[in-house]
Design a protein around this motif. Structure first.
Motif: not given
Length: 463
Positions: A379-397
């Motif tokens: 991702f261009a900005n991995d700090r912008g990912l949202e946590k989704a539980g289970d040690n996973t992330y999802v895309e954000s705006n």
């Protein structure tokens, strides 16, 4: 006075938030692939008591007078520094060294994770066994007999067909790389058996028919009398059953020709040409290929009742070359075949994953086949990912869209099978932050307590 109360309240609330993040970091100190959080503070809006004044001819400038109204949380960052890698010895455990995330699917929804503790389900699908999410990548397709992976395609579920069959493959190519001793004696007419043995050099190579049955290919060489740079080669498949196999060799065809051919060398000992038993001459440059056929036992006969004949190529090497080619030099003969491409039927016993994420199946017949390749996302900005539980992330705006590709390309890290990435939480750092946070919380509590004392003093003025 009331402002100091609310400033203290904001300090209490936000230091509690910082303590919550620290507690979450510490609780995940042993969570694979976990990335620690960090709280950043900033001051809140200030109340202006008087504005700034610019200098005049008589007086200098005056600074503004402002009273701060407390503090707030500026951001809670995910810190994606590399965690230490821990060897596990489990073939389905995979660690990312560098940037990138594994791509997981739950239905049509995409998730991203750094935790590579994967396994196989009952269908052989590579999944995260904690939640059943399916690891994404690309399955290999067979193209012209080779298993190729197209990383430009849309990622799909990765399925490891453990126990699946690899069908038998008949030998189609046999490659030779050997030397024939220039000083080998000629075999004259009436020579003794001992002289014939000393003057003949041969090789044997296992080959396979279309059923996976093993056969023995024998090629013997002997010097041609009267021609110092010419050898006669005799080819037999299953020499003890030669009457049935009826081995035939030739250039371009094996119809109606014998099982011998002549090999010619130049004055430097390099391969020059080949002549088959029907007088056909080989090309004068490039590779020399002798076509070979033999009758396969217990096969379906053709329309004329003849047994099925298997055809293969014997590659003698490149004309004028000394690499992987038959040569003639005054040194010990080393007649040998170093490669054949046939094999019997096998079963997928095991698989391995390399640093680029390619999954290779290991079969019981000794063959290796590419099964697929694991995909990585960046991702261009991995700090912008949202946590989704289970040690996973999802895309954000603000994270940007996932850029999916193979590892080691376009800034993505490499993979290490048999290892897992540990949490990047540093306990000593978290304990220090806990002390600082605790003191900050206590100081804000003291602010409220002191302001309360001042209010109590004001209230007592009436008495």
């Amino acid at each position: 006075m009331m402002r100091s109360l609310y400033s203290g309240v904001s300090g209490l609330q936000n230091h509690q938030t910082r303590m919550d993040v620290i507690g979450n970091n510490i609780s995940n100190v042993n969570t694979n692939g976990f990335k620690r959080g960090r709280v950043n503070f900033q001051d809140m809006i200030s109340q202006q008591m008087s504005g700034a004044a610019k200098p005049t001819d008589e007086l200098g400038g005056v600074n503004p007078k402002e009273v701060g109204l407390g503090m707030t949380v500026a951001s809670i960052d995910n810190i994606f520094t590399q965690g230490n890698l821990q060897s596990t010895g489990v073939s389905t455990d995979i660690a990312i060294q560098g940037n990138g995330f594994f791509l997981l699917k739950s239905g049509e929804e995409s998730f991203y994770t750094r935790n590579g503790a994967f396994g196989l389900d009952r269908d052989g699908t590579l999944v995260n066994p904690a939640n059943g999410m399916r690891v994404q990548g690309w399955m290999a397709d067979e193209v012209n007999g080779q298993m190729l992976v197209s990383t430009a395609a849309t990622p799909e579920d990765l399925i490891i067909p453990v126990g699946s069959k690899d069908p038998a493959k008949e030998t189609t190519n046999v490659n030779f790389a050997c030397n024939l001793n220039k000083n080998t004696p000629e075999i004259l007419e009436g020579a003794s058996a001992d002289d014939i043995y000393k003057g003949t050099w041969g090789t044997e190579q296992k080959i396979y028919d279309s059923f996976g049955n093993e056969h023995l290919l024998s090629v013997s060489f002997r010097r041609v009398v009267g021609n110092p740079n010419q050898w006669e080669a005799t080819v037999l498949v299953d020499a003890d059953n030669a009457d049935y196999t009826q081995t035939r060799v030739g250039l371009g065809t094996t119809d109606g020709v014998g099982n011998t051919f002549l090999v010619n060398f130049d004055n430097y000992g390099a391969l020059q040409s080949v002549t088959d038993s029907s007088g056909r001459e080989s090309n004068l440059e490039g590779q020399i290929v002798i076509q070979t056929s033999f009758a396969v036992a217990e096969s379906n006969p053709d329309a004329e009742g003849n047994p099925y004949r298997q055809t293969m190529n014997i590659n003698l090497g490149t004309i004028g070359s000394f690499k992987d080619t038959i040569t003639q030099s005054a040194s010990k003969s080393t007649t040998k075949a170093f490669y054949q491409d046939g094999y019997t039927m096998g079963y997928l016993d095991n698989f391995k994953i390399d640093s680029s994420g390619i999954i290779t199946g290991v079969y019981s017949n000794g063959t290796n086949r590419t099964i697929g390749q694991i995909a990585l996302a960046s991702f261009a900005n991995d700090r912008g990912l949202e946590k989704a539980g289970d040690n996973t992330y999802v895309e954000s705006n603000n994270s940007g869209m996932a850029r999916i590709g193979e590892s080691g390309v376009a800034g993505k890290g490499t993979l290490m099978a048999g290892a897992l990435e540990m949490s990047n939480v540093d306990l000593s750092e978290q304990m220090t932050d806990m002390i600082v946070t605790q003191r900050g919380f206590q100081s804000n509590a003291k602010t409220i307590q002191t302001a309360d004392t001042l209010l109590e003093t004001v209230l007592s003025l009436k008495r």
